[in-house]
Write an enzyme that holds these catalytic residues in place. Structure first.
Site, short mmCIF file in Angstrom:
data_model
loop_
_atom_site.label_atom_id
_atom_site.label_comp_id
_atom_site.label_asym_id
_atom_site.label_seq_id
_atom_site.Cartn_x
_atom_site.Cartn_y
_atom_site.Cartn_z
N ASP A 1 0.90 -1.16 -0.05
CA ASP A 1 0.09 -0.03 -0.06
C ASP A 1 0.79 1.32 -0.08
OD1 ASP A 1 0.44 -1.16 2.90
OD2 ASP A 1 -0.17 0.84 3.26
N GLU B 1 0.01 -1.04 5.86
CA GLU B 1 0.83 -0.60 6.69
C GLU B 1 0.99 0.76 6.81
OE1 GLU B 1 4.63 1.12 8.02
OE2 GLU B 1 3.43 1.70 6.13
#
Length: 579
Positions: A169, A238
């Site tokens: 991400d 994350e």
């Protein structure tokens, strides 16, 4: 008449008083010469690169270079133009997939079809296309739909697996800033030196670099069969604390390999090599700060703004924010913080640092004044980025309140984010925030409640509510053991024997390796149960121009950094498989 004589304390012979005066001057000169020689020797010892363990002025640990593969094989990877172009193309492909993550995304366990998760499906297909040998050779698992757990099975189940981590991400790109980008944020443009786009550095360069190392070995070393299993754990949130990705991956790892069942974990972290005070130093993060999200909600009676109280809820909020921001947490230079050793190593090896500053570093643990001077020196030369390595932080990041110009605000909410220093803990930090807030509430005649616990009873003037949204204690510091010495030695060998000769030519350069910390948090916060040996490290050379664009406009990464990831992971894979 003969003058009275005395005995010389040096030889017992008689001497005259005027001779005694001369002797005193001689003794003083001799003493001054001795002191000068001692001072010179001391300063030379401080500056010497041939530091002797017999004169333990600092606690800087030394490491032997270790290798898993030959320097020639590593060079053939990181200086291979064809492989570089191939790797950068794969990174560009990954950057073009906009895997943005917002805090409001639902758990895929409940809403796997949510629109925000769909780019991750596209990324997985792209990775499978770009790394066909990894996808055919290794076991590919999807955990909670979008996390990837890739397992290259080893032949010896008695050996703990080595784990590499990288997240898929990226932080969102503010649409208002798109016009400020030199290149389209998700264009993945490669200009021959830099690759541009959101996630190019954080953290898709690590993800692609690790996968490329796997792919390269499978393709070029068909006889290589690892004895130790190799794992790649790739979360997908994350940037939103990893609660849907790494946390679920952690459960799988513990169930499969047990507590402390992983040999070592390498994740994103402190950027490779920096030159500080003339010292080339690598600083893997062996610890992380803690984390607190504290939400305030100030509720007061409404009414017409033409008849206001002395302080509206917005005014109360302003007072709380002012008081909390007005008192920083104390800065501490302590042995508990790994970054202390980092700066002591710089002081030991620097040839540019003043000797009185070096002496302060030497005495800092036993002398309060020297300790303060060290902190003042570090903050003066390093600014906020250095300062916040040594103290807890507080930042008000979100605020909402009021609905109309002529109506008193009945509710004001705001969020405080804190990063907790290694020496502190969540409870101590919350105590400071609640004390400051309740003091303001008491002054204005309001109640004060923290997580349902009544500190001050609510009144007809209102109440200050504090809700602890999320906390994380500071990470356990990775131990100084054989796994750490092996990892640090692999960094030293990689750079001194492979990278430096190519980069600096005949000029011999040595590398100091010392531990540091992450001020932010990584997915490793979910892996504490799996291993004590967690290293947060980004190979490459730290460049301020690049680092300043992380989470910002014009994020980019250079090819050298990406290829250092490939070469470093390649070497470490071979190293941990040497029995």
């Amino acid at each position: 008449m003969e003058e009275k004589s005395d005995l010389s304390p040096l030889d017992g012979k008689p001497y005259r008083k005027d001779e005694g005066k001369k002797l005193v001057l001689v003794k003083m000169a001799l003493l001054a010469a001795i002191l000068f020689l001692v001072h010179t020797f001391f300063c030379q010892t401080l500056n010497s690169h041939n530091y002797s363990g017999e004169v333990e002025l600092f606690k800087c640990q030394e490491f032997e270079s270790v290798f898993g593969a030959s320097a020639e094989n590593i060079s053939n990877i990181i200086f291979n133009e064809k492989l570089q172009n191939e790797t950068m193309t794969k990174l560009a492909n990954a950057v073009r997939v906009p895997t943005e993550i917002y805090d409001t995304f639902p758990n895929p366990q409940d809403e796997a079809e949510y629109a925000g998760w769909q780019p991750f499906i596209k990324l997985h297909k792209q990775l499978a296309k770009d790394f066909p040998l990894v996808w055919s050779k290794c076991k590919i698992e999807h955990v909670n739909h979008y996390a990837l757990l890739i397992t290259w099975e080893g032949s010896n189940n008695d050996l703990k697996p080595a784990l590499f981590a990288a997240h898929q991400d990226v932080v969102p790109v503010d649409r208002k800033t798109w016009g400020s980008w030199k290149h389209e944020p998700f264009g993945g443009e490669w200009d021959g030196q830099f690759l541009w786009g959101r996630g190019s550095f954080d953290d898709k360069n690590m993800l692609i670099g690790i996968l490329q190392a796997f792919e390269y070995i499978i393709q070029n070393e068909p006889d290589f069969n690892p004895e130790r299993s190799l794992l790649l754990a790739s979360g997908f949130d994350e940037e939103a604390s990893g609660v849907y990705g790494a946390r679920y991956l952690s459960d799988v790892l513990v169930e499969r390999y047990g507590h402390d069942g992983i040999y070592s974990i390498i994740d994103e972290g402190v950027v490779g090599i920096k030159e500080v005070e003339g010292v080339l130093i690598a600083a893997p993060g062996t610890g992380e700060k803690g984390f607190i999200n504290l939400v305030f909600d100030i509720r007061t009676p409404g009414g017409h703004s033409s008849v206001p109280p002395d302080h509206t809820s917005i005014g109360v909020a302003a007072s709380i924010i002012h008081d909390i921001e007005g008192e920083k947490f104390p800065a501490q230079f302590t042995p508990e913080n790994p970054v202390t050793q980092y700066y002591q190593c710089i002081a030991q090896y620097s040839e540019t640092m003043e000797n009185d500053v070096k002496i302060d570093f030497l005495k800092a643990m036993d002398d309060e004044k020297a300790n303060k001077r060290v902190l003042d020196y570090l903050f003066e030369h390093g600014g906020k980025k250095t300062e916040y390595l040594f103290r807890s932080t507080q930042a008000f990041d979100i605020i909402n309140g009021g609905i109309k110009a002529n109506a008193l605000p009945e509710s004001v909410s705001f969020l405080l984010n804190s990063r907790v220093s290694i020496e502190s803990n969540v409870n101590k930090t919350l105590e400071k925030f609640s004390e400051s807030s309740c003091n303001v509430a008491k002054e204005y005649g309001l109640g004060c409640i923290l997580d349902g616990e009544v500190i001050l009873e609510s009144t007809n003037k209102g109440t200050v509510y504090m809700d602890v949204q999320r906390t994380l204690e500071p990470a356990p510091v990775s131990p100084n053991n054989e796994v750490w010495r092996e990892f640090a030695g692999s960094i030293k060998g990689f750079y001194e024997s492979v990278v430096f000769p190519k980069k600096f030519g005949d000029e011999q350069k040595s590398l100091v390796v010392a531990p540091s910390i992450m001020t932010a948090n990584t997915d490793t916060c979910h892996y504490w149960r799996s291993s004590k040996n967690i290293y947060r490290y980004q190979p490459g050379f730290a460049m301020d121009d690049t680092l300043s664009t992380i989470h910002s406009v014009n994020e980019h990464v250079d090819a050298e950094t990406v290829m250092h990831v490939v070469g470093f992971i390649y070497n470490y894979i071979h190293l941990v498989n040497k029995l």
